[in-house]
Design an enzyme around this catalytic site. Structure first.
Site, PDB file in Angstrom:
ATOM      1  N   CYS A 194       0.876  -1.250  -0.011  1.00  0.00           N
ATOM      2  CA  CYS A 194      -0.004   0.134   0.074  1.00  0.00           C
ATOM      3  C   CYS A 194       0.862   1.019   0.146  1.00  0.00           C
ATOM      4  CB  CYS A 194      -0.871   0.173   1.324  1.00  0.00           C
ATOM      5  SG  CYS A 194      -2.415   1.187   1.074  1.00  0.00           S
ATOM      6  N   CYS A 254       0.078   4.004   1.783  1.00  0.00           N
ATOM      7  CA  CYS A 254      -0.347   5.215   2.807  1.00  0.00           C
ATOM      8  C   CYS A 254       0.639   5.414   3.647  1.00  0.00           C
ATOM      9  CB  CYS A 254      -1.575   4.681   3.508  1.00  0.00           C
ATOM     10  SG  CYS A 254      -1.599   2.795   4.228  1.00  0.00           S
ATOM     11  N   LYS A 289     -12.337  -5.447   1.977  1.00  0.00           N
ATOM     12  CA  LYS A 289     -11.588  -4.567   2.884  1.00  0.00           C
ATOM     13  C   LYS A 289     -12.834  -3.172   2.807  1.00  0.00           C
ATOM     14  CE  LYS A 289      -8.152  -1.561   4.198  1.00  0.00           C
ATOM     15  NZ  LYS A 289      -6.826  -1.258   4.233  1.00  0.00           N
ATOM     16  N   ARG A 335      -3.215   2.977  12.403  1.00  0.00           N
ATOM     17  CA  ARG A 335      -2.844   4.180  11.609  1.00  0.00           C
ATOM     18  C   ARG A 335      -1.476   4.728  12.242  1.00  0.00           C
ATOM     19  NH1 ARG A 335      -8.391   6.048   8.976  1.00  0.00           N
ATOM     20  NH2 ARG A 335      -8.592   4.503   7.573  1.00  0.00           N
ATOM     21  N   ARG A 374     -10.967   7.417   3.482  1.00  0.00           N
ATOM     22  CA  ARG A 374     -10.692   6.651   2.681  1.00  0.00           C
ATOM     23  C   ARG A 374     -12.157   5.956   2.052  1.00  0.00           C
ATOM     24  NH1 ARG A 374      -5.673   6.477   3.936  1.00  0.00           N
ATOM     25  NH2 ARG A 374      -4.737   5.210   5.704  1.00  0.00           N
ATOM     26  N   LYS A 398     -11.991  -8.078   6.091  1.00  0.00           N
ATOM     27  CA  LYS A 398     -11.461  -7.127   7.113  1.00  0.00           C
ATOM     28  C   LYS A 398     -12.189  -5.782   7.165  1.00  0.00           C
ATOM     29  CE  LYS A 398      -7.621  -3.837   7.302  1.00  0.00           C
ATOM     30  NZ  LYS A 398      -6.399  -3.275   6.473  1.00  0.00           N
ATOM     31  N   SER A 405      -6.637  -3.620  14.274  1.00  0.00           N
ATOM     32  CA  SER A 405      -5.911  -3.229  15.409  1.00  0.00           C
ATOM     33  C   SER A 405      -7.323  -2.709  16.422  1.00  0.00           C
ATOM     34  CB  SER A 405      -5.374  -1.917  14.900  1.00  0.00           C
ATOM     35  OG  SER A 405      -5.863  -0.995  14.175  1.00  0.00           O
ATOM     36  N   TYR A 440      -2.956  -9.661  15.775  1.00  0.00           N
ATOM     37  CA  TYR A 440      -1.758  -9.230  16.783  1.00  0.00           C
ATOM     38  C   TYR A 440      -1.389 -10.223  17.728  1.00  0.00           C
ATOM     39  CZ  TYR A 440      -2.462  -5.227  13.585  1.00  0.00           C
ATOM     40  OH  TYR A 440      -2.778  -4.518  12.553  1.00  0.00           O
TER      41      TYR A 440
END
Ligand code: PBG
Length: 326
Positions: free
Chosen positions: A115, A117, A192, A202, A218, A249, A275, A314
């Site tokens: 990506c 970003c 997504k 982020r 986005r 996601k 996250s 995670y």
């Protein structure tokens, strides 16, 4: 008389294990890794207990520990120090891929997020037009394919585009094949959604849209949470364009989508426990409201039950300890 019926199979741990339809295995989990250029020490990521913005040195040490915990699959996010608006430099991330592969070879399956970003000055996932009110599809897809090629060259086993531009899978497959990387997989973030659950990520990836922008979020490229049909069409398209693995996601708020898409589209499905949903469990546990380990294992069970083959989480590196302490 009302004797035991369905309760008979619930009466002992051995029997519950034996009759269980879904089992969690660290080999079915993918651990995300952040590696950041130019920081002197690793930094914790707020909300994601046990996850760090790693330096190149600590990254390798962390993977060594993760392997000891039975985790063999990773999703790498490279965060370069210098940002650009076009002509992005993939060399920092590529050097980290090469270092991981040199040290661990086939012992690990290394997917790399593709990506822009973390590479752009403004934090959007692509290249903006002159009036800064649109992320340009074609130009972005070309830049993504270049990045994917650089990562494949460095030794990535898999590239995972998370940008949500149209036709990036076709462009990446074509580019990889043209340069002989026929065996590099593509895991597409195909379903997504434009989610409010990406906050802690982020901060870790330095990728929130920032500055004076006409497009503040986005929404013009990620899927509307209210449009499961869009997720289906985008996933079919990505399969047709050559994706090897598809993804839903976030996870928990989209269990219906996981069930539906994994039933209808016969590719391996990944779910990303993102996250924000991961941090939600951690924060509740910190406040003493729930047992975090149980809640994480329960979420993962739900993803497998809904039809996922693998989970990006995670907590992959804690899975074995949490299962043993249950
Ligand atoms: C980059 C990207 C994001 C995530 C993975 N890749 C953030 C975003 O789209 O803003 C989110 C992962 C997470 O929240 O754990 N495009």
């Amino acid at each position: 008389m009302f004797p035991e019926g369905y309760r008979r199979i619930r009466q002992s741990p051995v029997l519950r294990n034996l009759t269980r339809e879904v089992t969690i295995d660290p080999l079915k989990l993918i651990q995300p890794l952040f590696v950041v250029e130019g920081i002197p020490n690793k930094e914790p990521v707020p909300g994601l207990t046990g996850v760090y913005r790693e330096t190149p040195f600590t990254l390798i040490k962390q993977i060594e520990r993760d392997l000891e915990k039975g985790v063999k699959s990773f999703l790498l996010f490279g965060v370069p120090a210098s940002k650009a608006d076009r002509n992005f430099d993939p060399s920092f991330t590529a050097s980290q891929i090469a270092a991981i592969k040199k040290r661990f070879g086939q012992e690990v399956f290394l997917a790399v997020d593709v990506c822009l970003c973390s590479y752009t000055t403004h934090g959007h996932c692509g290249i903006l037009n002159d009036s800064h009110d649109h992320v340009m599809n074609h130009e972005t897809v070309e830049a993504l394919a270049d990045a994917a090629l650089a990562f494949a060259r460095a030794g990535a086993d898999c590239v995972a585009p998370s940008d949500m531009m149209d036709h990036r899978i076709a462009a990446i497959r074509e580019k990889l094949d043209a340069h002989g990387f026929h065996r590099t997989l593509i895991m597409s973030y195909s379903a997504k959604f434009h989610s409010g659950f990406y906050g802690p990520f982020r901060a870790a990836a330095d990728s929130a849209p920032k500055g004076e922008l006409k497009i503040k979020d986005r929404a013009t490229y990620q899927i509307d949470p209210a449009n499961p049909s869009d997720a289906y069409l985008s996933s079919v398209r990505d399969m047709d364009e050559g994706a090897d693995i598809l993804m839903v996601k976030p996870g928990l708020p989209y269990l219906d989508v996981i069930r539906d898409l994994s039933d209808r589209i016969p590719l391996p499905w990944a779910v990303y426990e993102v996250s924000g949903e991961y941090a939600a469990v951690e924060l509740m546990a910190e406040k003493g409201l729930i047992d975090g380990r149980r809640a994480h294992l329960e979420s993962w069970t739900a993803f497998f039950r809904a039809g996922a083959e693998m989970i990006i989480t995670y907590g992959a590196r804690h899975a074995r300890d949490w299962m043993e302490s249950k």
